[in-house]
Design a protein around this motif. Structure first.
Motif, PDB file in Angstrom:
ATOM      1  N   VAL A 431      31.353  29.632  36.665  1.00 53.12           N
ATOM      2  CA  VAL A 431      31.728  29.906  38.057  1.00 53.12           C
ATOM      3  C   VAL A 431      33.078  29.259  38.351  1.00 53.12           C
ATOM      4  O   VAL A 431      33.252  28.058  38.119  1.00 53.12           O
ATOM      5  N   TYR A 432      34.027  30.067  38.827  1.00 53.12           N
ATOM      6  CA  TYR A 432      35.330  29.506  39.186  1.00 53.12           C
ATOM      7  C   TYR A 432      35.402  29.336  40.698  1.00 53.12           C
ATOM      8  O   TYR A 432      35.116  30.258  41.459  1.00 53.12           O
ATOM      9  N   ILE A 433      35.775  28.129  41.127  1.00 51.09           N
ATOM     10  CA  ILE A 433      35.948  27.871  42.568  1.00 51.09           C
ATOM     11  C   ILE A 433      37.454  27.742  42.825  1.00 51.09           C
ATOM     12  O   ILE A 433      38.123  26.935  42.182  1.00 51.09           O
ATOM     13  N   PRO A 434      37.972  28.546  43.742  1.00 53.67           N
ATOM     14  CA  PRO A 434      39.424  28.577  43.960  1.00 53.67           C
ATOM     15  C   PRO A 434      39.983  27.243  44.514  1.00 53.67           C
ATOM     16  O   PRO A 434      39.221  26.344  44.847  1.00 53.67           O
ATOM     17  N   PRO A 435      41.307  27.153  44.613  1.00 56.03           N
ATOM     18  CA  PRO A 435      41.949  25.923  45.098  1.00 56.03           C
ATOM     19  C   PRO A 435      41.584  25.576  46.546  1.00 56.03           C
ATOM     20  O   PRO A 435      41.300  26.476  47.354  1.00 56.03           O
ATOM     21  N   HIS A 436      41.617  24.282  46.836  1.00 54.09           N
ATOM     22  CA  HIS A 436      41.474  23.739  48.195  1.00 54.09           C
ATOM     23  C   HIS A 436      40.173  24.169  48.876  1.00 54.09           C
ATOM     24  O   HIS A 436      40.158  24.584  50.033  1.00 54.09           O
ATOM     25  N   ILE A 437      39.105  24.098  48.107  1.00 54.28           N
ATOM     26  CA  ILE A 437      37.779  24.443  48.633  1.00 54.28           C
ATOM     27  C   ILE A 437      36.890  23.195  48.543  1.00 54.28           C
ATOM     28  O   ILE A 437      36.895  22.491  47.538  1.00 54.28           O
ATOM     29  N   THR A 438      36.147  22.949  49.604  1.00 54.21           N
ATOM     30  CA  THR A 438      35.208  21.824  49.591  1.00 54.21           C
ATOM     31  C   THR A 438      33.967  22.226  48.795  1.00 54.21           C
ATOM     32  O   THR A 438      33.457  23.340  48.964  1.00 54.21           O
ATOM     33  N   VAL A 439      33.526  21.317  47.927  1.00 52.52           N
ATOM     34  CA  VAL A 439      32.351  21.620  47.100  1.00 52.52           C
ATOM     35  C   VAL A 439      31.262  20.584  47.405  1.00 52.52           C
ATOM     36  O   VAL A 439      31.468  19.384  47.233  1.00 52.52           O
ATOM     37  N   ILE A 440      30.125  21.075  47.881  1.00 54.10           N
ATOM     38  CA  ILE A 440      28.981  20.195  48.153  1.00 54.10           C
ATOM     39  C   ILE A 440      28.040  20.320  46.946  1.00 54.10           C
ATOM     40  O   ILE A 440      27.759  21.436  46.498  1.00 54.10           O
ATOM     41  N   THR A 441      27.544  19.198  46.465  1.00 52.07           N
ATOM     42  CA  THR A 441      26.600  19.239  45.331  1.00 52.07           C
ATOM     43  C   THR A 441      25.358  18.441  45.757  1.00 52.07           C
ATOM     44  O   THR A 441      25.278  17.236  45.496  1.00 52.07           O
ATOM     45  N   PRO A 442      24.410  19.080  46.410  1.00 49.79           N
ATOM     46  CA  PRO A 442      23.295  18.320  47.010  1.00 49.79           C
ATOM     47  C   PRO A 442      22.398  17.644  45.967  1.00 49.79           C
ATOM     48  O   PRO A 442      21.691  18.307  45.205  1.00 49.79           O
ATOM     49  N   HIS A 443      22.446  16.314  45.949  1.00 42.55           N
ATOM     50  CA  HIS A 443      21.646  15.550  44.989  1.00 42.55           C
ATOM     51  C   HIS A 443      20.158  15.834  45.203  1.00 42.55           C
ATOM     52  O   HIS A 443      19.386  15.886  44.260  1.00 42.55           O
ATOM     53  N   TYR A 444      19.776  16.006  46.462  1.00 44.98           N
ATOM     54  CA  TYR A 444      18.366  16.197  46.790  1.00 44.98           C
ATOM     55  C   TYR A 444      17.779  17.387  46.025  1.00 44.98           C
ATOM     56  O   TYR A 444      16.749  17.265  45.360  1.00 44.98           O
ATOM     57  N   THR A 445      18.464  18.522  46.088  1.00 51.60           N
ATOM     58  CA  THR A 445      17.931  19.729  45.450  1.00 51.60           C
ATOM     59  C   THR A 445      18.138  19.699  43.935  1.00 51.60           C
ATOM     60  O   THR A 445      17.222  20.031  43.167  1.00 51.60           O
ATOM     61  N   ILE A 446      19.326  19.274  43.513  1.00 53.58           N
ATOM     62  CA  ILE A 446      19.631  19.309  42.071  1.00 53.58           C
ATOM     63  C   ILE A 446      18.651  18.420  41.303  1.00 53.58           C
ATOM     64  O   ILE A 446      18.136  18.808  40.249  1.00 53.58           O
ATOM     65  N   ALA A 447      18.353  17.239  41.862  1.00 57.32           N
ATOM     66  CA  ALA A 447      17.475  16.305  41.142  1.00 57.32           C
ATOM     67  C   ALA A 447      16.020  16.765  41.132  1.00 57.32           C
ATOM     68  O   ALA A 447      15.186  16.165  40.464  1.00 57.32           O
ATOM     69  N   ARG A 448      15.702  17.811  41.883  1.00 53.01           N
ATOM     70  CA  ARG A 448      14.331  18.346  41.881  1.00 53.01           C
ATOM     71  C   ARG A 448      14.228  19.654  41.109  1.00 53.01           C
ATOM     72  O   ARG A 448      13.161  20.267  41.077  1.00 53.01           O
ATOM     73  N   ARG A 449      15.327  20.113  40.553  1.00 55.10           N
ATOM     74  CA  ARG A 449      15.283  21.401  39.836  1.00 55.10           C
ATOM     75  C   ARG A 449      14.349  21.312  38.639  1.00 55.10           C
ATOM     76  O   ARG A 449      14.400  20.347  37.874  1.00 55.10           O
ATOM     77  N   GLU A 450      13.553  22.331  38.474  1.00 49.81           N
ATOM     78  CA  GLU A 450      12.589  22.366  37.367  1.00 49.81           C
ATOM     79  C   GLU A 450      13.293  22.373  36.017  1.00 49.81           C
ATOM     80  O   GLU A 450      12.789  21.826  35.041  1.00 49.81           O
ATOM     81  N   ASP A 451      14.493  23.010  35.965  1.00 54.64           N
ATOM     82  CA  ASP A 451      15.198  23.032  34.676  1.00 54.64           C
ATOM     83  C   ASP A 451      15.911  21.708  34.386  1.00 54.64           C
ATOM     84  O   ASP A 451      16.506  21.542  33.330  1.00 54.64           O
ATOM     85  N   CYS A 452      15.862  20.781  35.326  1.00 55.92           N
ATOM     86  CA  CYS A 452      16.396  19.430  35.055  1.00 55.92           C
ATOM     87  C   CYS A 452      15.238  18.469  34.795  1.00 55.92           C
ATOM     88  O   CYS A 452      15.277  17.662  33.873  1.00 55.92           O
ATOM     89  N   PHE A 453      14.205  18.578  35.635  1.00 52.31           N
ATOM     90  CA  PHE A 453      13.087  17.644  35.519  1.00 52.31           C
ATOM     91  C   PHE A 453      11.770  18.403  35.670  1.00 52.31           C
ATOM     92  O   PHE A 453      11.522  19.011  36.724  1.00 52.31           O
ATOM     93  N   GLU A 454      10.980  18.354  34.616  1.00 46.92           N
ATOM     94  CA  GLU A 454       9.674  19.021  34.669  1.00 46.92           C
ATOM     95  C   GLU A 454       8.863  18.408  35.807  1.00 46.92           C
ATOM     96  O   GLU A 454       8.876  17.170  35.983  1.00 46.92           O
ATOM     97  N   GLN A 455       8.169  19.239  36.561  1.00 42.03           N
ATOM     98  CA  GLN A 455       7.436  18.804  37.757  1.00 42.03           C
ATOM     99  C   GLN A 455       8.352  17.930  38.624  1.00 42.03           C
ATOM    100  O   GLN A 455       8.014  16.803  38.990  1.00 42.03           O
TER     101      GLN A 455
END
Ligand code: HEM
Length: 544
Positions: A431-455
């Motif tokens: 995924v390419y994100i163009p210049p001067h764009i704010t990027v949010i990376t929500p720890h809450y959701t990412i750390a609960r992803r099944e493909d990161c952490f089983e259950q």
């Protein structure tokens, strides 16, 4: 019948709106100028209104149809229309075709409504479930739920800088708010002295002293059988440590069992961050134009109080028995009270060190009370070591796994920590994100992803010890952030957490107070850039 002059005024007004958008506002960042822009417009329109009233007296129709008033109204309309048309049709992010709520490409104002209860983490989680890994959440903002996004926007190799949100103290300076990487790196060096291994030894002595105080207060509660809100107790505890750590002056909350007035004010002030984190320009308008009202007043008083403490500490100059953070700053700037960094940094040291640590500790005690088998496992480990031997505590697998798992499931930054791409944009996976764009990376959701952490939504400390297969992608868990802006206090935080959990688990049995099912901590949690948990009401009993 429109006169030629009237027509020219109207045309001028309309064209000036488009011109100011394309000639000025479309270039660079304007969020911290928002209060000045609003003031200027109010001033100009005020003058127009007064001059027309002077000319036309009380004839409202003549005033409203006068050339200058019409031109002013058309200016505002065409400015807004130009912004909306540009965002809707020509914005560089439109080509990327990221999915998201329809309004996101036009404005972020509606997100204030969505965040009115400070639940941005749940709102963004819903958007993830609806739209997937990459969601457009603003005219120049995307929210990315891909685990690799943390590294891509925050890692050492990343060109991305901190987003506009970090200007919230502007024009004050503070390490955390330094968006220019070179400026940040220079200030971070000054801070680093206060977190060197030898400095940490000094801080540790203070931590142990405060753990004794926590223990003493809990013992009292255990003996009289009263219910303890662990969240409140741990906030008192960590704020007391941080006052002592920063200025050698604690807030005395644990001992008095009462909130210190200025801490209440800092908490109140941060209420604004819940709904307004997504719109930094509105935050600036609120803070600069309403400086003496409600929470904003509390904010200024907190900053002033911290500044006064820092000045007092610098004035008496004497070294306290055990060096504090100010001692290390003083070594660098020779105690220069005019150092513009000290004002913001004194507040930062207190807030950054206390709330996150208390939040994680509250989460740990919440989880332990919900899953008492882990208390037994930790106790078993502790039976072999001395609870004030830091080296030994560092080697206890289950104690450390419980802390790690609590940080995963209850991250301190739920959605905070946004970054902004520079002129080269950024590529995350494919995924390419163009210049001067704010990027949010929500720890809450990412750390609960099944493909990161089983259950992923379950508290399973064993994933960090005997069941490593349950960690599918460790990149989804960065409790202290990464790269140049990562947490400078993480080693200190680990010490505080290990010592505190070891002491309490060893000395007490505890369980949720009758009438509580444990949902308050997560259910009432709010996202105010950092997480602020709900209550954790516990009953303690001294062990035999
Ligand atoms: C468990 C406890 C803690 C957690 C989870 C935590 C987490 C974090 C995170 C995620 C960041 C990055 C924030 C961002 O990118 O916007 C950060 C920054 C920071 N933390 Fe911590 N923190 C903790 C404890 C502490 C302690 C005890 C201190 C000591 C004073 C501290 C001081 C700081 C400072 C000064 C920064 C800003 C660093 C910079 O911008 O260079 N933190 N923390």
């Amino acid at each position: 019948m429109i006169t030629t002059a009237g027509f020219l005024f109207s045309l001028g007004g309309a064209l000036s709106g488009v011109a100011i958008h394309h000639g000025l506002f479309i270039h660079g960042e304007w969020h911290h100028q928002a209060p000045n822009i609003l003031r200027s417009y109010a001033g100009i329109f005020g003058c127009v209104a007064i001059s027309q009233m002077f000319i036309y007296g009380s004839n409202a129709t003549s005033i409203l149809t006068s050339g200058l008033v019409v031109a002013s109204i058309l200016h505002v309309f065409s400015l807004i229309a130009s912004i909306l048309v540009y965002r809707g049709l020509f914005h560089r992010l439109n080509n990327a075709n990221f999915d998201g709520p329809w309004w996101a490409r036009y404005t972020k104002i509606w997100q204030i409504w969505e965040n009115r209860h400070s639940k941005n983490h749940l709102y963004l989680h819903k958007l993830y479930q609806k739209y997937g890994d990459v969601v457009r959440t603003g005219p120049a903002e995307v929210t990315v739920f891909i685990p690799e996004a943390h590294e891509a926007v925050g890692g050492r190799q990343s060109e991305c800088i901190k987003s506009e949100f970090y200007d919230l103290l502007w024009p004050e300076q503070a390490l955390f708010a330094a968006r220019n990487k070179a400026v940040h790196a220079k200030r971070r060096k000054d801070w680093q002295y206060g977190f060197s291994p030898s400095a940490i030894q000094y801080h540790e002595a203070k931590v142990l002293k405060w753990i004794d105080e926590l223990d003493r207060q809990l013992e009292g509660k255990a003996k009289d059988g009263s219910i303890v809100d662990a969240t409140e107790f741990l906030l008192w505890f960590t704020f007391d440590i941080m006052g002592d750590f920063t200025f050698s002056k604690s807030f005395g909350m644990l001992e008095s069992q009462k909130w210190h007035n200025i801490i209440v004010k800092t908490q109140n002030a941060r209420t604004l961050l819940g709904p307004l984190t997504a719109t930094p320009w509105l935050l600036h308008i609120g803070v600069k134009l309403l400086p003496r009202i409600l929470w904003v007043k509390d904010w200024y008083e907190s900053v002033e109080w911290c500044q006064a403490q820092m000045e007092e500490r610098l004035s008496n100059g004497s070294q306290p028995g055990v060096p504090d953070l100010t001692s290390f700053f003083m070594e660098n700037n020779k105690g220069d009270k005019a150092d513009p960094w000290l004002r913001g940094d004194s507040l930062l040291a207190i807030l950054a060190g206390s709330e996150p640590t208390a939040q994680i500790l509250a989460a740990i005690f919440h989880e332990l009370s919900m899953h008492p088998k882990h208390i037994d496992k930790i106790r078993e480990e502790l039976s072999e070591v001395c609870i004030t031997d830091f080296k030994a505590l560092t080697d206890l697998p289950h104690l450390n796994a419980v802390i790690q798992e609590a940080m995963r499931l209850h991250p301190n930054l739920l959605t905070g920590g946004s970054r902004k791409t520079t002129e080269n944009g950024v590529t995350i996976g494919d995924v390419y994100i163009p210049p001067h764009i704010t990027v949010i990376t929500p720890h809450y959701t990412i750390a609960r992803r099944e493909d990161c952490f089983e259950q992923g939504t379950k508290f399973i400390p064993e994933r960090w010890t005997t069941k490593p297969e349950m960690v599918r992608n460790p990149k989804g868990h960065i409790p202290f952030s990464i790269g140049q802006y990562n947490c400078i206090g993480q080693h200190l935080a680990w010490r505080i957490m290990r010592y505190t959990v070891a002491r309490i688990v060893w000395r007490y049995t505890f369980h949720l107070a009758p009438g509580y099912d444990g949902h308050n901590m997560e259910g009432d949690k709010v996202d105010r850039f950092t997480a602020f948990p709900g209550i954790v009401p516990l009953c303690f009993k001294l062990r035999d």
